[in-house]
Write an enzyme that holds these catalytic residues in place. Sequence first.
Site, short mmCIF file in Angstrom:
data_model
loop_
_atom_site.label_atom_id
_atom_site.label_comp_id
_atom_site.label_asym_id
_atom_site.label_seq_id
_atom_site.Cartn_x
_atom_site.Cartn_y
_atom_site.Cartn_z
N ARG A 256 0.70 -1.16 0.25
CA ARG A 256 0.12 -0.11 -0.17
C ARG A 256 0.70 1.49 0.09
O ARG A 256 1.84 1.16 0.40
CB ARG A 256 -0.76 -0.03 1.16
CG ARG A 256 -1.92 -1.08 1.17
CD ARG A 256 -2.65 -1.17 2.58
NE ARG A 256 -3.62 -2.46 2.63
CZ ARG A 256 -3.29 -3.58 3.05
NH1 ARG A 256 -2.22 -3.72 3.49
NH2 ARG A 256 -4.12 -4.50 2.75
N LYS A 283 -2.48 -2.19 7.71
CA LYS A 283 -3.88 -1.93 7.73
C LYS A 283 -4.71 -2.91 8.71
O LYS A 283 -5.27 -2.29 9.69
CB LYS A 283 -4.65 -1.98 6.27
CG LYS A 283 -5.85 -1.79 6.29
CD LYS A 283 -6.54 -1.96 4.95
CE LYS A 283 -8.00 -1.57 5.03
NZ LYS A 283 -8.68 -1.75 3.57
N HIS A 345 -2.58 3.13 -5.18
CA HIS A 345 -3.04 1.89 -4.85
C HIS A 345 -3.42 1.27 -6.00
O HIS A 345 -3.58 -0.18 -5.64
CB HIS A 345 -4.48 2.57 -3.72
CG HIS A 345 -4.83 1.30 -2.90
ND1 HIS A 345 -5.21 0.28 -2.90
CD2 HIS A 345 -4.46 1.45 -1.29
CE1 HIS A 345 -5.40 -0.68 -2.01
NE2 HIS A 345 -4.89 0.17 -0.94
N ARG A 348 -1.68 -2.12 -6.88
CA ARG A 348 -1.73 -3.63 -6.26
C ARG A 348 -2.92 -4.06 -7.12
O ARG A 348 -3.00 -5.35 -7.18
CB ARG A 348 -2.28 -3.28 -4.88
CG ARG A 348 -1.31 -2.83 -3.85
CD ARG A 348 -1.81 -2.37 -2.60
NE ARG A 348 -2.70 -3.19 -1.91
CZ ARG A 348 -2.64 -4.12 -1.00
NH1 ARG A 348 -1.33 -4.28 -0.91
NH2 ARG A 348 -3.59 -4.66 -0.54
N HIS A 371 -3.71 -9.38 2.18
CA HIS A 371 -5.16 -9.44 2.58
C HIS A 371 -5.49 -10.55 3.71
O HIS A 371 -4.72 -11.71 3.40
CB HIS A 371 -6.28 -9.80 1.27
CG HIS A 371 -6.12 -8.56 0.53
ND1 HIS A 371 -6.52 -8.80 -0.99
CD2 HIS A 371 -5.85 -7.37 0.47
CE1 HIS A 371 -6.43 -7.52 -1.35
NE2 HIS A 371 -6.16 -6.83 -0.53
N TYR A 381 -1.80 -20.95 8.99
CA TYR A 381 -1.19 -21.85 8.06
C TYR A 381 -0.42 -21.00 6.90
O TYR A 381 0.71 -21.39 6.53
CB TYR A 381 -2.08 -23.10 7.66
CG TYR A 381 -1.64 -23.96 6.84
CD1 TYR A 381 -0.67 -24.78 6.89
CD2 TYR A 381 -1.76 -23.75 5.37
CE1 TYR A 381 -0.17 -25.76 6.00
CE2 TYR A 381 -1.51 -24.31 4.13
CZ TYR A 381 -0.47 -25.53 4.59
OH TYR A 381 -0.24 -26.25 3.78
#
Length: 425
Positions: A256, A283, A345, A348, A371, A381
Amino acid sequence: MAKVTPLSSTAVKQALSNSKVKESHANGKVHKLRDGDGLHLRIRPNGSMSWVLDYVQPFAKKRISISFGTYPEVSLAQARKKRTEAKELIAQDIDPKEHRDDKHREQTLAAKHTLKSVATDWFEIKKTTIAENTATSLWRKFENHVFPKLGHRPIDKILAPEAIEALKPLAAKGNLETTGKIIGHLNNVMNHAVNTGILHHNPLSGIRSAFQTPKATNMATIRPHELGKLMSDISYASIKLVTRCLLEWQLHTMTRPSESAKAQWSEIDFENKLWTIPAERMKMRLEHKVPLTPQTIEILARLKPISGDREHLFTSYMNHNTHCNVESANKALSRMGYKNKLVAHGLRALASTTLNEQGFDPDVIEAALSHVDKNEVRRAYNRAEYLERRRVLMCWWSEHIANSLNGNIDFSARINHLKVIGGSS
């Protein structure tokens, strides 16, 4: 018990000249002029007079008194009205003194708890869960659009119509997205007040319906086939070297704008080729590791003579002791002719679209974009499992960026090559 003759207004006015009152005062005693049904005018030797009701507490059955105020501020008629109200409460097994004290406490708390004070308490908690620039933006919205009209108001006095009126000017300007965000934050503040016992309910829960819903808009970005032109434009743009490096760094690392702009040298692990972004800058407040590719290492080499002895990779042009403006990349893209076409942005989104189109594992792409998986077990995991697979993905992406400038984008051959050296993607 002898029947009490109710007082008259004249008797009350002339109480201090009453012979029995004078006699009591001469002996240093308080005198009571009774009106009946527990109400009396208590007259002290210093001449002060107050209305008092004697009654028996519900349940406890203990005789106590409650004061109704001083005379002449409270008249005989007003004192009798207060007696009637108290008797009605007693008939409902409610102690009038406790009822009055509870009401007074609520009013005191309400006066103390203005919208701004409660919002401040809520924000102190909220800002620990979001990125610093997000927190700054959130609070600025309150300062600009909420506090001027509502900040001083006791929070229990703010009802839906008042809040709607305060936000109408912002909505009238077409800032529907900002209006919607403020409504969400206001509801969070109100819910915080409910959860902490300041309010019994949230009076603003339905105010969103009073405004138009903003149309969903995606971050401005470009299509994968336009990457080559973008790289060419960056290479020929009349921008500072640090800004050029910032744009390339953000593109290669898929981070970001604020995460890139605030990058620090101490976060770079050259030996393991990793950039570790601390949780407080992310974030979702989770540490994020970015595998470094030969191309990103090269960017660091270009920056070393400029900012290697400073804290941040991308130093401010005006003050080398701090990082560059988080809007630097956006402003550069705008000057390069990408206004309303591409924002920082959106780089991304460009990476995500390209990698998904080329068949990379969506979960690995999501992990590379930091994310957060809502499933905590799967998230734990993925964070451990995907690092090496992300390294393969990042290397492919960096090579793709480098080759796009030359028009060499043989996707299949490059993916197959990377599968051999790094495992399935």
